[in-house]
Design an enzyme around this catalytic site. Structure first.
Site, PDB file in Angstrom:
ATOM      1  N   ASP A   1      32.963 -13.178  23.558  1.00 39.45           N
ATOM      2  CA  ASP A   1      31.824 -12.393  24.044  1.00 39.45           C
ATOM      3  C   ASP A   1      30.536 -13.116  23.679  1.00 39.45           C
ATOM      4  O   ASP A   1      30.451 -13.744  22.610  1.00 39.45           O
ATOM      5  CB  ASP A   1      31.834 -10.990  23.431  1.00 39.45           C
TER       6      ASP A   1
ATOM      7  N   CYS B   1      34.473   4.356  35.871  1.00 40.07           N
ATOM      8  CA  CYS B   1      35.282   3.880  37.005  1.00 40.07           C
ATOM      9  C   CYS B   1      34.986   4.594  38.309  1.00 40.07           C
ATOM     10  O   CYS B   1      34.527   3.975  39.268  1.00 40.07           O
ATOM     11  CB  CYS B   1      36.770   4.016  36.670  1.00 40.07           C
TER      12      CYS B   1
END
Length: 433
Positions: A30, A263
């Site tokens: 990351d 989502c």
């Protein structure tokens, strides 16, 4: 196998930890140095039941490490998964693929030999084509196969979903990539989990189609709930009656204040934009998005109606702020629209959530946050159950009523029976009942 996971957010971290638990060696990469430092110290950037323990055990076993150095991580990898965010692009609703393509550029620069690159992020049809174009353009001398492998994880149950999935969808026509992916998911063959190989574009579209259908089920039962209220029927019985049909099924037929999260809102919108781009509109999904957005505001009006003609100056306690239980995710949570509607009407809002308070403060800094349901209800004219946390299913209703100034209980998740609420003196309002 050696797996690299680009991105240590929800998808990347859960997937990486589960792959490590399968026995693979996993490196999670990351760019956020603070996040990596926290993970190395055992602090999770998200709340997901069981995740902290899963990460800790695999770090201790030496199968899971975290780093900001992508070049070092990629060396010797068998597969590189892209698990970065794809939020809705501000202004037009298309999926923002800038993080995916930026990761692809960095991967291209770090490659040293043949590799399988896998898009784990939720991406529109054709994204894999562009990822492949970037990799081949920048590193034409390296044999690269690009695969689509969408995640189907439910927040709050993600680890179980990953280890015991309904299906694993893998999109590729490359035989070498198929062999690598079979090895990646080999532990699942023991449980006879279905692994579906498709073309890459089919795989990409499958994820959006699945989420759009589930969002449609939620929106359908919410509209039926409104009809139930109008005709005097009970939506819970209606839901049971239609859900027992095996062709329909019982899941996602629970009336409530609308869907939210990371989502359904962005994926339904991204599917609409894809359909527009290919001049093949999906009008059912258009209606689903419109109805869901309207429903959240309607729930705010529903609460206001329980406060009488003059709600200004009254106090409401919101129990549950996250879009669903067992997560700290506040993205598109119905509580945001409800709290906004109340504040706009001059109503003071007190709130409690078992895990989502810190995230909620970033979105709704003006609420009064409380340590438990009873503190939130103290002096309130109405209590509203917005998220069905298990902790709210066993509230002492008599005690709750005793600390309130009013007597209104608005149950937007239908977790209590009207009779039980009435016994302690509540004026009970539910959804579709």
């Amino acid at each position: 196998m050696r797996i690299v996971m680009i991105g240590s957010g929800y998808v990347g971290l859960v997937s990486g930890a589960c792959f490590a638990d399968f026995g693979h060696d996993v490196v999670c990469v990351d760019k956020d140095a603070g996040k990596i430092a926290a993970l190395q110290a055992g602090r999770m950037p998200i709340y997901e039941p069981g995740l902290e323990q899963l990460v800790a055990s695999n770090v201790a076993a030496g199968r899971l490490i975290f780093t900001t150095d992508l070049t070092e991580a990629v060396a010797g990898a068998d597969a590189i998964f892209i698990g970065v965010g794809t939020p809705s692009r501000r202004g037009d609703g298309h999926a923002d693929l800038s993080y995916v393509y930026a990761a692809t550029e960095e991967i291209a620069g770090a490659l040293t030999g043949p590799i399988v690159v896998v898009t784990k992020s939720t991406v529109p049809v054709g994204t894999g084509d562009e990822v492949e174009r970037i990799l081949r353009e920048k590193r034409p001398e390296i044999d690269v196969a690009v695969v689509s492998n969408p995640e189907f994880l439910r927040e709050g149950a993600a680890i179980g979903d990953f280890k015991r999935p309904d299906r694993v969808v893998i999109g590729t026509d490359d035989e070498r990539a198929r062999a690598v992916m079979r090895e990646v998911y080999r532990p699942l063959y023991i449980n006879d989990n279905p692994i579906l190989f498709t073309s890459r574009r089919t795989s990409e579209l499958t994820k959006y189609a699945a989420n759009a259908f589930l969002a449609t089920k939620i929106t359908f039962i919410n509209e039926i709930a409104d009809l139930c209220e109008a005709v005097g029927a009970d939506v819970q019985d209606v839901s049971r009656g239609i859900g027992l049909d095996n062709r329909i099924g019982r899941k996602f037929l629970h009336a409530g204040p609308g869907y939210g999260g990371s989502c359904f809102p962005k994926d339904t919108l991204a599917l609409l934009k894809t359909a527009e781009d290919f001049e093949s509109p999906v009008h059912i999904v258009e209606a689903v998005v419109k109805v869901n957005d309207s429903r959240k505001r309607a729930m705010g009006r529903k609460v206001l109606a329980t406060l009488g003609e003059h709600p200004r100056g009254k106090t409401v306690a919101l129990l549950g702020l996250t879009f669903k239980p067992n997560t700290d995710d506040m993205r598109d949570a119905p509580s945001i629209a409800i709290a906004t509607a109340l504040a706009d009407a001059g109503v003071s809002v007190r709130a409690h959530d078992p895990e989502g308070t810190e995230q909620a403060k970033q979105v709704m800094p003006d609420l009064t946050y409380c340590s438990d349901p009873y503190e939130a209800a103290t002096g309130a004219d109405a209590v509203v159950i917005v998220t069905e946390w298990d902790a709210f299913r066993a509230i002492d209703l008599k005690r709750l009523k005793g600390v309130m100034a009013g007597d209104v209980l608005v149950d937007l998740r239908n977790i209590y029976r009207r009779e039980a609420a009435a016994q302690v003196g509540f004026a009970y309002t539910a959804v579709g009942r």
